[in-house]
Motif scaffolding. Sequence first.
Motif, mmCIF file in Angstrom:
data_model
loop_
_atom_site.group_PDB
_atom_site.id
_atom_site.type_symbol
_atom_site.label_atom_id
_atom_site.label_comp_id
_atom_site.label_asym_id
_atom_site.label_seq_id
_atom_site.Cartn_x
_atom_site.Cartn_y
_atom_site.Cartn_z
ATOM 1 N N VAL A 10 0.838 -1.199 0.000
ATOM 2 C CA VAL A 10 0.000 0.000 0.000
ATOM 3 C C VAL A 10 0.877 1.254 0.000
ATOM 4 O O VAL A 10 0.590 2.217 -0.717
ATOM 5 N N TYR A 11 1.952 1.251 0.784
ATOM 6 C CA TYR A 11 2.868 2.394 0.749
ATOM 7 C C TYR A 11 3.429 2.581 -0.659
ATOM 8 O O TYR A 11 3.569 3.707 -1.137
ATOM 9 N N ASP A 12 3.744 1.494 -1.348
ATOM 10 C CA ASP A 12 4.230 1.591 -2.728
ATOM 11 C C ASP A 12 3.197 2.256 -3.630
ATOM 12 O O ASP A 12 3.542 3.065 -4.502
ATOM 13 N N ARG A 13 1.944 1.921 -3.401
ATOM 14 C CA ARG A 13 0.862 2.522 -4.198
ATOM 15 C C ARG A 13 0.789 4.030 -3.931
ATOM 16 O O ARG A 13 0.620 4.826 -4.863
ATOM 17 N N ILE A 14 0.921 4.413 -2.670
ATOM 18 C CA ILE A 14 0.907 5.838 -2.330
ATOM 19 C C ILE A 14 2.083 6.544 -2.998
ATOM 20 O O ILE A 14 1.934 7.613 -3.600
ATOM 21 N N GLN A 68 2.410 9.732 -5.260
ATOM 22 C CA GLN A 68 2.989 10.899 -4.582
ATOM 23 C C GLN A 68 4.410 10.557 -4.118
ATOM 24 O O GLN A 68 4.622 10.213 -2.950
ATOM 25 N N PRO A 69 5.381 10.634 -5.016
ATOM 26 C CA PRO A 69 6.756 10.226 -4.688
ATOM 27 C C PRO A 69 7.388 10.975 -3.515
ATOM 28 O O PRO A 69 8.316 10.466 -2.897
ATOM 29 N N ALA A 70 6.891 12.145 -3.191
ATOM 30 C CA ALA A 70 7.488 12.937 -2.108
ATOM 31 C C ALA A 70 6.772 12.742 -0.767
ATOM 32 O O ALA A 70 7.039 13.469 0.179
ATOM 33 N N HIS A 71 5.894 11.773 -0.670
ATOM 34 C CA HIS A 71 5.129 11.540 0.563
ATOM 35 C C HIS A 71 6.068 11.012 1.645
ATOM 36 O O HIS A 71 6.383 9.831 1.698
ATOM 37 N N VAL A 76 8.951 6.908 5.231
ATOM 38 C CA VAL A 76 9.455 6.530 6.557
ATOM 39 C C VAL A 76 8.809 5.236 7.030
ATOM 40 O O VAL A 76 9.496 4.292 7.445
ATOM 41 N N ASN A 77 7.484 5.175 6.969
ATOM 42 C CA ASN A 77 6.797 3.976 7.451
ATOM 43 C C ASN A 77 7.147 2.748 6.628
ATOM 44 O O ASN A 77 7.309 1.650 7.176
ATOM 45 N N ARG A 78 7.281 2.924 5.322
ATOM 46 C CA ARG A 78 7.667 1.801 4.459
ATOM 47 C C ARG A 78 9.043 1.280 4.862
ATOM 48 O O ARG A 78 9.268 0.072 4.954
ATOM 49 N N SER A 79 9.968 2.198 5.105
ATOM 50 C CA SER A 79 11.320 1.803 5.506
ATOM 51 C C SER A 79 11.313 1.024 6.815
ATOM 52 O O SER A 79 12.015 0.018 6.964
ATOM 53 N N ILE A 80 10.510 1.481 7.763
ATOM 54 C CA ILE A 80 10.406 0.777 9.035
ATOM 55 C C ILE A 80 9.829 -0.615 8.825
ATOM 56 O O ILE A 80 10.351 -1.599 9.372
ATOM 57 N N ASP A 81 8.791 -0.714 8.040
ATOM 58 C CA ASP A 81 8.166 -2.023 7.797
ATOM 59 C C ASP A 81 9.113 -2.986 7.110
ATOM 60 O O ASP A 81 9.058 -4.198 7.349
#
Length: 76
Positions: free
Chosen positions: A52-56, A60-63, A68-73
Motif C-alpha cells: 500500500v505504501y508503494d501505491r501511495i 505521490q513520490p514525495a510523501h 518513513v513507514n515503508r522503511s520501518i516495515d
Amino acid sequence: TRGNALRDLHRDAESLEAHTRALALKPDSEEALFGTAVALSRLGRYEEAIAVYDRILAAQPAHRKAHVNRSIDLLL
C-alpha cells in the motif's frame, strides 16, 4: 475520518475496516490508503502495508510519511 479516529484509539482492525470501506468509495484517496497501510502495519501485516505504501508513493513520490513507514516495515 472514522478510520483515523479508530486508529487513534488503537482499534486497528476496525480502523482497517473503515479505511477499506472508504477505499471502496474512493480508490485513490491518499488518506484512506495511508490509514490502510498504518492499520496493516499495526496488525503485523507488513508485506501488505508495504504494497500500500508503494501505491501511495507511485502517486505521490514525495510523501515523506509513506517513505518513513515503508522503511520501518521493511526492517520488521
